[in-house]
Design a protein around this motif. Structure first.
Motif, PDB file in Angstrom:
ATOM      1  N   UNK A 367       0.832  -1.206   0.000  1.00 18.99           N
ATOM      2  CA  UNK A 367       0.000   0.000   0.000  1.00 18.99           C
ATOM      3  C   UNK A 367       0.864   1.254   0.000  1.00 18.99           C
ATOM      4  N   UNK A 368       0.412   2.257  -0.738  1.00 16.73           N
ATOM      5  CA  UNK A 368       1.094   3.540  -0.769  1.00 16.73           C
ATOM      6  C   UNK A 368       1.956   3.763  -1.989  1.00 16.73           C
ATOM      7  N   UNK A 442      -4.401  12.927  -3.287  1.00 17.55           N
ATOM      8  CA  UNK A 442      -4.529  11.497  -3.006  1.00 17.55           C
ATOM      9  C   UNK A 442      -3.627  11.080  -1.853  1.00 17.55           C
ATOM     10  N   UNK A 443      -2.418  11.612  -1.811  1.00 17.17           N
ATOM     11  CA  UNK A 443      -1.482  11.258  -0.736  1.00 17.17           C
ATOM     12  C   UNK A 443      -1.977  11.719   0.625  1.00 17.17           C
ATOM     13  N   UNK A 444      -2.589  12.897   0.653  1.00 18.00           N
ATOM     14  CA  UNK A 444      -3.009  13.472   1.927  1.00 18.00           C
ATOM     15  C   UNK A 444      -4.409  13.070   2.352  1.00 18.00           C
ATOM     16  N   UNK A 445      -5.200  12.571   1.433  1.00 19.66           N
ATOM     17  CA  UNK A 445      -6.619  12.330   1.700  1.00 19.66           C
ATOM     18  C   UNK A 445      -6.973  10.851   1.525  1.00 19.66           C
ATOM     19  N   UNK A 446      -6.889  10.377   0.306  1.00 20.78           N
ATOM     20  CA  UNK A 446      -7.284   8.996   0.025  1.00 20.78           C
ATOM     21  C   UNK A 446      -6.355   7.982   0.700  1.00 20.78           C
ATOM     22  N   UNK A 447      -5.055   8.205   0.613  1.00 21.09           N
ATOM     23  CA  UNK A 447      -4.101   7.238   1.173  1.00 21.09           C
ATOM     24  C   UNK A 447      -4.294   7.019   2.671  1.00 21.09           C
ATOM     25  N   UNK A 448      -4.308   8.060   3.504  1.00 20.93           N
ATOM     26  CA  UNK A 448      -4.485   7.798   4.935  1.00 20.93           C
ATOM     27  C   UNK A 448      -5.887   7.373   5.327  1.00 20.93           C
ATOM     28  N   UNK A 449      -6.915   8.001   4.729  1.00 19.37           N
ATOM     29  CA  UNK A 449      -8.276   7.774   5.201  1.00 19.37           C
ATOM     30  C   UNK A 449      -8.895   6.493   4.657  1.00 19.37           C
ATOM     31  N   UNK A 450      -8.439   6.054   3.490  1.00 22.46           N
ATOM     32  CA  UNK A 450      -8.960   4.807   2.919  1.00 22.46           C
ATOM     33  C   UNK A 450      -7.958   3.668   3.049  1.00 22.46           C
ATOM     34  N   UNK A 451      -6.767   3.845   2.484  1.00 22.13           N
ATOM     35  CA  UNK A 451      -5.803   2.744   2.402  1.00 22.13           C
ATOM     36  C   UNK A 451      -5.203   2.379   3.759  1.00 22.13           C
ATOM     37  N   UNK A 468       2.855  -1.143   5.948  1.00 23.04           N
ATOM     38  CA  UNK A 468       2.922  -0.583   4.596  1.00 23.04           C
ATOM     39  C   UNK A 468       4.362  -0.189   4.290  1.00 23.04           C
ATOM     40  N   UNK A 469       4.930  -0.788   3.253  1.00 22.85           N
ATOM     41  CA  UNK A 469       6.363  -0.635   2.998  1.00 22.85           C
ATOM     42  C   UNK A 469       6.729   0.585   2.165  1.00 22.85           C
TER      43      UNK A 469
END
Length: 592
Positions: A367-368, A442-451, A468-469
């Motif tokens: 992820x990420x 996406x990095x600040x919103x989708x990545x932390x809140x979804x992934x 998450x590596x």
């Protein structure tokens, strides 16, 4: 690693703390610890990963004036430990968290920007009578708090903070149907807030005041790397920092496994990890009913088998169908803490449970990588976006589901209007039409809140730690220095593809991006249709709380039956919201 909880109050006791910890037992099933000092109570449930035989919390500094409760992992703790030992400090364990009180004593709050890890931390300063909370810069580990005039409480999850009648936050529901998650810092309850990622907060007990401040930029400066704007330099740095990040995330005294979809990201993770692990157990989900007319194919098992055979992994394939997923649905709802609609989380939970049964307590994840290295298929198209087509119905946000007009049609105006107007979710999106701003969103919103939410909640609910590596501070600091032209210079994720093409099969290197997508639209039109009808029915929790508009069942189903793929996600969000309300909310104790 575990779960932490605590509070300051003049009229609460250990019984309250015990109840808070009991609500998070699956996150730390191995043991529990508690602490009390003049109205401050705190404790933790431990999932033993490092120094299994020791690790009692709170961790203390040399004079026991600083007490630390800690959830997560500090991957660079060996280097940080050397720094502390140079001052004459003698460590009692090999736990990574033991460095924290000594770092705080030496560097003050600035120590947070030196950490490479995922964490939710509580520091209690007995002399200053202050409670300090901190959370990692990518939001891998959760941390919530609630403040009243006479008390302050914190917890890894939301549920332990519901001491009294809690008020549902209608804005959170409105946003949930837009994104499939509730954007932080808000939560499903109005009186409970998420501590933002990369932020510390200080509660002064004497003044009953709480303030917060970000340490993301300082962390970025501390972990920055130098490079030249040439392909060779960029590829060299990428190879170096990705290898280091994966190797660091092997820190463990227990068995480590990995998710393996067969995509580029997870294939890089397992290939690098295998260089340090004599044996590596890997896992993926294979869909029995993999033909989905709404989104193409869903089954990636063929590619997972290719990479597993190529590097010699002990690979496990879990074959599932719509019934298996439905059987897990109630467990999924019990694990999400608040409404959360990424159905792929059920597959993560299945794998975590299967891995735990094999004695594996750590699972590596890819992820990420898409957000950091520019992997989504629409990223190359961002440069051609015309601002005239970014409308109120389709803002420049690609992980976006229910439009504002759609929500106004099927949600109750009584609950979701403010000052005569409906709520709106568009304010989250960046005003700028710059391509790199969209990726940064996406990095600040989708990545932390979804992934990150999905990985943490689904693995920890089964007593497994997901790592998450591709979200290490070093990778984050490097990527922040790349503009859009560099990031997409030779196509999506070119830095990863070319950096690791020599250790992967060509078929894996050249694969197009495909998400871990169960065929939810197909299932809801067929085997799961009854779940949707139950959510829309007059006796559903959604209708009992007045969330849905009149004649919702007929109106919604007429749209759903002739709609495009996107509407299947919206329908599933309604199913999740209804089940969450039924499972977690005592209607007598909830106000609107």
């Amino acid at each position: 690693m575990c779960a932490i909880a605590g509070f300051y109050s003049d009229n609460k006791s250990f019984e309250v703390l015990a109840d808070m910890l009991a609500k998070m037992q699956t996150r730390g099933p191995d043991t529990s610890y508690t602490y009390h000092n003049f109205g401050f109570y705190a404790g933790m449930n431990r999932l033993s990963i490092n120094d299994v035989e020791h690790g009692e919390q709170p961790f203390k500094n040399h004079d026991s004036s600083i007490m630390v409760f800690f959830n997560g992992e500090i991957y660079n703790y060996p280097q940080l430990k050397i720094d502390i030992e140079s001052d004459g400090i003698i460590f009692k364990t090999h736990c990574d968290g033991e460095v924290l009180p000594h770092l705080f004593t030496k560097y003050g709050i600035d120590f947070l920007s030196k950490l490479d890890g995922m964490f939710g931390i509580c520091i209690y300063d007995k002399n200053k009578r202050q409670i300090l909370l901190a959370r990692d810069i990518m939001g891998e580990k959760p941390l919530y708090y609630a403040k009243t005039p006479h008390s302050f409480a914190f917890s890894t999850l939301i549920a332990p903070l519901c001491w009294q009648d809690s008020t549902i936050n209608p804005r959170a529901i409105w946003d949930f149907l837009t994104f499939g998650f509730i954007p932080e810092p808000q939560t499903i309850f109005e009186n409970i807030q998420a501590l933002p990622k990369g932020t510390y907060g200080v509660y002064d007990i004497n003044r009953a005041e709480f303030f917060t401040q970000s340490f993301i930029k300082q962390t970025q400066r501390n972990f920055s790397v130098e490079f030249e704007n040439t392909d060779d330099s960029l590829l060299r740095i990428t190879n170096q920092i990705v290898r280091e990040s994966i190797f660091d995330r092997l820190l463990s005294d227990v068995k480590v496994g990995a998710f393996l979809s067969g995509g580029l990201d997870s294939s890089i993770v397992v290939s690098i990890a295998k260089q340090k692990c004599a044996t590596l157990e890997t896992f993926n989900i294979a869909f029995a009913d993999n033909v989905d007319p709404y989104c193409g194919f869903a089954d990636e098992s063929e590619f997972a088998q290719i990479i597993a055979k190529y590097i010699g992994l002990n690979h496990h394939e879990i074959r599932v169908d719509s019934k298996n997923y439905q059987d897990y649905l109630q467990d999924f709802i019990a694990s999400i803490d608040q409404p959360y609609g990424a159905i792929s989380g059920i597959g993560i939970k299945m794998i975590a449970r299967f891995a735990r049964e094999l004695g594996i307590k750590v699972l590596l994840s890819g992820d990420g990588a898409d957000e950091m290295f520019g992997g989504y298929t629409w990223y190359p198209k961002l440069q051609f976006n015309d601002p005239r087509y970014i409308t109120q119905e389709k803002p420049k946000g690609w992980h976006y589901y229910a439009f504002e007009s759609e929500k106004r049609a099927f949600l109750s105006k009584d609950m979701f209007s403010f000052g005569g107007n409906y709520f709106e979710s568009l304010h989250y999106f960046p005003v700028s039409s710059s391509p790199i701003d969209s990726i940064q969103f996406d990095r600040n919103f989708y990545l932390p809140f979804e992934m990150m939410t999905k990985l943490d909640r689904m693995t920890m609910s089964e007593g497994v730690e997901g790592r998450a590596c591709f979200v290490s501070p070093k990778i984050f600091a490097f990527i922040q220095q790349l503009d859009y032209q560099i990031l997409l210079r030779h196509g999506t994720k070119w830095l990863l593809r070319e950096s690791f093409c020599d250790i992967l099969p060509q078929k894996i290197v050249m694969r197009e991006k495909h998400g871990f997508n169960p065929p939810i639209d197909y299932w809801l039109h067929h085997a799961w249709r009854s779940l949707l009808l139950e959510a829309l029915a007059p006796q559903s929790a959604l209708n009992k709380l007045g969330i849905l508009s009149a004649n919702i069942e007929q109106n919604f189903m007429s749209i759903f039956d002739k709609s495009e793929r996107r509407f299947g996600n919206i329908a599933f969000f309604l199913v999740v919201l209804n089940l969450w309300l039924e499972q977690y909310i005592n209607f007598r104790n909830i106000t609107r």
